[in-house]
Motif scaffolding. Structure first.
Motif, PDB file in Angstrom:
ATOM      1  N   SER A 197       5.452   4.098   8.589  1.00  0.00           N
ATOM      2  CA  SER A 197       5.531   2.860   7.816  1.00  0.00           C
ATOM      3  C   SER A 197       4.163   2.283   7.492  1.00  0.00           C
ATOM      4  CB  SER A 197       6.349   1.821   8.585  1.00  0.00           C
ATOM      5  OG  SER A 197       5.702   1.492   9.804  1.00  0.00           O
TER       6      SER A 197
ATOM      7  N   ARG B  22       5.381   0.672   4.423  1.00  0.00           N
ATOM      8  CA  ARG B  22       5.531  -0.769   4.208  1.00  0.00           C
ATOM      9  C   ARG B  22       4.213  -1.532   4.374  1.00  0.00           C
ATOM     10  NH1 ARG B  22       7.822  -3.443   7.681  1.00  0.00           N
ATOM     11  NH2 ARG B  22       7.735  -1.972   9.419  1.00  0.00           N
ATOM     12  N   ARG B  23       3.225  -0.924   5.007  1.00  0.00           N
ATOM     13  CA  ARG B  23       1.937  -1.572   5.218  1.00  0.00           C
ATOM     14  C   ARG B  23       0.813  -0.625   4.786  1.00  0.00           C
ATOM     15  NH1 ARG B  23       4.968  -4.943   5.423  1.00  0.00           N
ATOM     16  NH2 ARG B  23       5.348  -6.574   7.000  1.00  0.00           N
TER      17      ARG B  23
ATOM     18  N   VAL C 158       1.161  -1.593  -3.914  1.00  0.00           N
ATOM     19  CA  VAL C 158       2.176  -2.363  -3.192  1.00  0.00           C
ATOM     20  C   VAL C 158       3.335  -2.709  -4.129  1.00  0.00           C
ATOM     21  CG1 VAL C 158       2.647  -4.621  -2.154  1.00  0.00           C
ATOM     22  CG2 VAL C 158       0.671  -3.294  -1.406  1.00  0.00           C
TER      23      VAL C 158
ATOM     24  N   LEU D 138       5.357   0.364  -4.785  1.00  0.00           N
ATOM     25  CA  LEU D 138       6.164   0.758  -3.630  1.00  0.00           C
ATOM     26  C   LEU D 138       7.412  -0.109  -3.507  1.00  0.00           C
ATOM     27  CD1 LEU D 138       3.629   1.590  -0.766  1.00  0.00           C
ATOM     28  CD2 LEU D 138       5.351   3.081  -1.768  1.00  0.00           C
ATOM     29  N   ARG D 139       7.271  -1.391  -3.748  1.00  0.00           N
ATOM     30  CA  ARG D 139       8.444  -2.281  -3.701  1.00  0.00           C
ATOM     31  C   ARG D 139       9.496  -1.825  -4.713  1.00  0.00           C
ATOM     32  NH1 ARG D 139       4.826  -7.708  -3.502  1.00  0.00           N
ATOM     33  NH2 ARG D 139       4.538  -7.833  -1.232  1.00  0.00           N
TER      34      ARG D 139
ATOM     35  N   ARG E 216      11.066   1.537  -3.525  1.00  0.00           N
ATOM     36  CA  ARG E 216      11.972   1.383  -2.395  1.00  0.00           C
ATOM     37  C   ARG E 216      13.274   0.686  -2.803  1.00  0.00           C
ATOM     38  NH1 ARG E 216      10.113   1.128   2.920  1.00  0.00           N
ATOM     39  NH2 ARG E 216      11.069  -0.939   3.210  1.00  0.00           N
TER      40      ARG E 216
ATOM     41  N   VAL F 264       6.905  -4.984   1.768  1.00  0.00           N
ATOM     42  CA  VAL F 264       5.718  -4.140   1.600  1.00  0.00           C
ATOM     43  C   VAL F 264       4.513  -5.048   1.398  1.00  0.00           C
ATOM     44  CG1 VAL F 264       4.639  -2.267   0.297  1.00  0.00           C
ATOM     45  CG2 VAL F 264       7.136  -2.370   0.479  1.00  0.00           C
TER      46      VAL F 264
END
Length: 469
Positions: A51, A319-320, A376, A379-380, A383, A398
Motif C-alpha cells: 500500500s 494508497r500512500r 495520486v 490512482l484514486r 481504484r 490515496v
C-alpha cells in the motif's frame, strides 16, 4: 634532445603501453523480453507494504552529500511505521533509492549490501582518501592509459578504483538478486543535457542488457565531473534488430499534447530510436542535469503506462506515495556579493556548478510535487473504477507527500554554518565525515512523527472500512 630525455620518454611510453586497464562496454539485450527484472512495482510486491510506495533520492555534493545521505539512511532504521497496521521501519519500506554524483556512492553501496553497509561503508568509502587516486590518475605514468589510448579516459581509471575499493566486481545482476530497493544511479547525457538513469526501462530504450554492466561503471558516470574526468560511453543497440517495441506508451503521447515536460521527454527518447542517428551515448556527472536525483523518477512517472493490466494491477493496492529528497548541497556563499573580484579557479568552478545547480533545485521540487499530485489523482480514479472499497480501504483513500531533508535546514545556526561550508570533494577529514553522518541522522529524525503519521495510523483516512476484512 639529450639521451636522458629520450630514455625518459621511452620509459613513459613503455609504462603507458604495458597497461592492462579494461574498459567495460555495455552489451546488447540477451532476451527478446527486455530487461524484465527489477521493475519498481515488482520490487514493491517483493517486500514491505504494497500500500506504500516510498521513493528516496540522494543529492550530489561530493563526499559531503554522501556522508549526510548515509546518516539519513542510518537514521531511517530508527523510524517506526505501521503501514497496513504491521510494524516496520522507514528503511524497510524503501522501494526506490536514487542517487546522483556524490549521492550515488551510498545508493550503490546500500543497494548491494543492505544494512551491512552501516558497518562497512565508512571504512570502504567515507574515510579513505579518494582524491589520492584522482591525483594518481594524472601524475603517475603507469596510470596514463588515457594519454596513449584514445578509447580510454580518466574515468575508466576511476571505474577500476571504485570497483576495487567498495563494489568488488558487482554488476547490476547482483542488485537484481537482492531484490529491493530498486536502485537508480543517475548521470547526464551530455549530448542532449538530459538525465540518464541506469534502470531497466532506460536500457530497454537502447536495447542493451543492464544486468551484465558493472555497477562501478554507473557510479563513475554519475561522478564524472566535467573537465576533470572523461565521459563514460555506452553503445546504443536500438535499431532494426531490436526486438522491443517503442519505449513510449500511447498514454504518454496523449499527455504530450498538453504537457511540455512529457513532450520534451518523448523528443529525447526519439533521439535514441536509431543506432544510426545516435550510436553512442556519452555520460558525465548527473548533477549537471539534476543534482537532486529526482528527474529520472519524474520521467518514469510521465511514461507510466497505466493502461496495461500489469501496471494497473501493481498500482491498485497503493494508497500512500512518499517521496523523500535528501539534499546535502551547501548554501550559497554569502561573501561573494561583498567582494569586488571573484576570479579564483575554485570560485569560478563553484559558480558554474554548485551555485547554478542549487538555483534550479526548487524548479525540480515543484515539478516532482506536481507529478505526485497527478499520480495520486490518477490512482484514486483507477481504484474507484474497480469498486468503492479496495482491500478493505476506501478507494479514494490515496495521498502523496514530498518531504525535503536538507543539510541547509540544520536547526543550530553555528553547526549549520560549519557543515554547509565543508568543501565538495572526495576526501574529507574523519571528524567532518562523522559530523555530517550525525547531522543526517538528526535531520531525518526531526521528521519521524510526520512520516509515521503519513505511512501508518493515524493517516489521512488510513483505517480499514468498518466491517471489511
Amino acid at each position: 634532445m639529450s639521451k636522458w630525455h629520450v630514455l625518459g620518454l621511452a620509459v613513459v611510453l613503455l609504462l603507458g603501453g604495458c597497461s592492462s586497464l579494461r574498459v567495460p562496454m555495455n552489451e546488447p539485450l540477451r532476451s527478446a523480453a527486455g530487461n524484465t527484472e527489477y521493475r519498481l512495482l515488482d520490487v514493491n510486491r517483493g517486500g514491505g507494504a504494497e500500500s506504500a510506495l516510498v521513493l528516496v533520492a540522494l543529492s550530489g555534493g561530493g563526499k559531503r552529500s554522501a556522508a549526510f545521505a548515509f546518516g539519513v539512511l542510518r537514521g531511517m532504521r530508527d523510524i517506526p511505521v505501521r503501514p497496513e497496521a504491521t510494524n516496520s521501519t522507514l528503511l524497510d519500506e524503501i522501494d526506490f533509492l536514487a542517487g546522483v554524483s556524490g549521492g550515488s556512492f551510498p545508493v550503490a553501496y546500500f543497494g548491494l549490501y543492505g544494512k551491512k553497509s552501516f558497518e562497512t561503508f565508512p571504512d570502504e568509502f567515507l574515510y579513505p582518501d579518494i582524491e589520492a587516486y584522482i591525483w594518481g590518475t594524472f601524475l603517475l605514468p603507469w596510470n596514463w592509459d588515457w594519454v596513449f589510448n584514445p578509447l580510454v579516459g580518466t574515468n575508466d581509471r576511476m571505474t577500476s578504483v571504485y570497483d576495487r575499493l567498495m563494489l568488488h566486481g558487482a554488476t547490476f545482476e547482483d542488485l537484481y538478486r537482492r531484490g529491493r530497493p530498486q536502485v537508480s544511479i543517475n548521470a547526464t547525457d551530455i549530448s542532449f543535457g538530459s538525465p540518464f538513469g541506469f534502470l531497466p526501462q532506460t536500457f530497454d530504450v537502447i536495447c542493451s542488457d543492464l544486468a551484465t554492466l558493472p555497477i562501478a561503471r554507473a557510479v563513475a558516470a554519475s561522478n564524472g565531473f566535467p573537465v576533470l574526468f572523461s565521459a563514460v560511453t555506452l553503445r546504443n543497440y536500438r535499431g532494426p534488430d531490436c526486438p522491443l517495441p517503442s519505449p513510449v506508451p500511447p498514454q504518454a503521447w496523449e499527455r504530450a499534447e498538453t504537457d511540455l515536460r512529457a513532450r520534451a521527454l518523448i523528443e529525447n527518447l526519439h533521439r535514441y530510436s536509431s543506432d544510426q542517428r545516435t550510436p553512442w551515448i556519452h555520460l558525465m556527472d548527473g548533477g549537471v542535469s539534476d543534482n537532486l536525483a529526482l528527474r529520472v523518477l519524474l520521467n518514469d512517472v510521465l511514461l507510466l503506462d497505466t493502461g496495461t493490466d500489469r501496471v494497473a494491477a501493481g498500482l491498485l493496492p497503493v494508497r500512500r506515495i512518499l517521496v523523500i529528497t535528501v539534499d546535502g548541497q551547501s548554501a550559497p556563499n554569502p561573501n561573494w556579493p561583498r567582494q569586488r573580484i571573484v576570479s579564483g579557479l575554485g570560485q569560478i568552478i563553484s559558480a558554474v556548478t554548485s551555485t547554478q545547480v542549487g538555483a534550479y533545485n526548487i524548479e525540480t521540487l515543484i515539478a516532482v510535487e506536481a507529478a505526485v499530485d497527478d499520480l495520486v489523482a490518477h490512482l484514486r480514479t483507477l481504484r474507484c473504477r474497480q469498486g468503492a472499497v479496495i482491500r478493505g480501504y476506501a478507494c479514494g483513500d490515496v495521498a502523496g507527500k514530498l518531504l525535503r531533508v536538507s543539510l541547509s535546514d540544520y536547526p543550530d545556526p553555528e553547526t549549520r554554518a560549519q557543515l554547509t561550508t565543508i568543501r565538495t570533494g572526495l576526501t574529507l577529514p574523519r571528524e567532518q565525515v562523522d559530523a555530517l553522518v550525525a547531522a543526517g541522522q538528526t535531520m531525518i529524525g526531526r521528521d519521524a512523527g510526520t512520516i509515521a503519521a503519513f505511512l501508518g495510523s493515524p493517516g489521512l483516512s488510513n483505517e480499514k472500512v468498518a466491517g471489511r476484512p
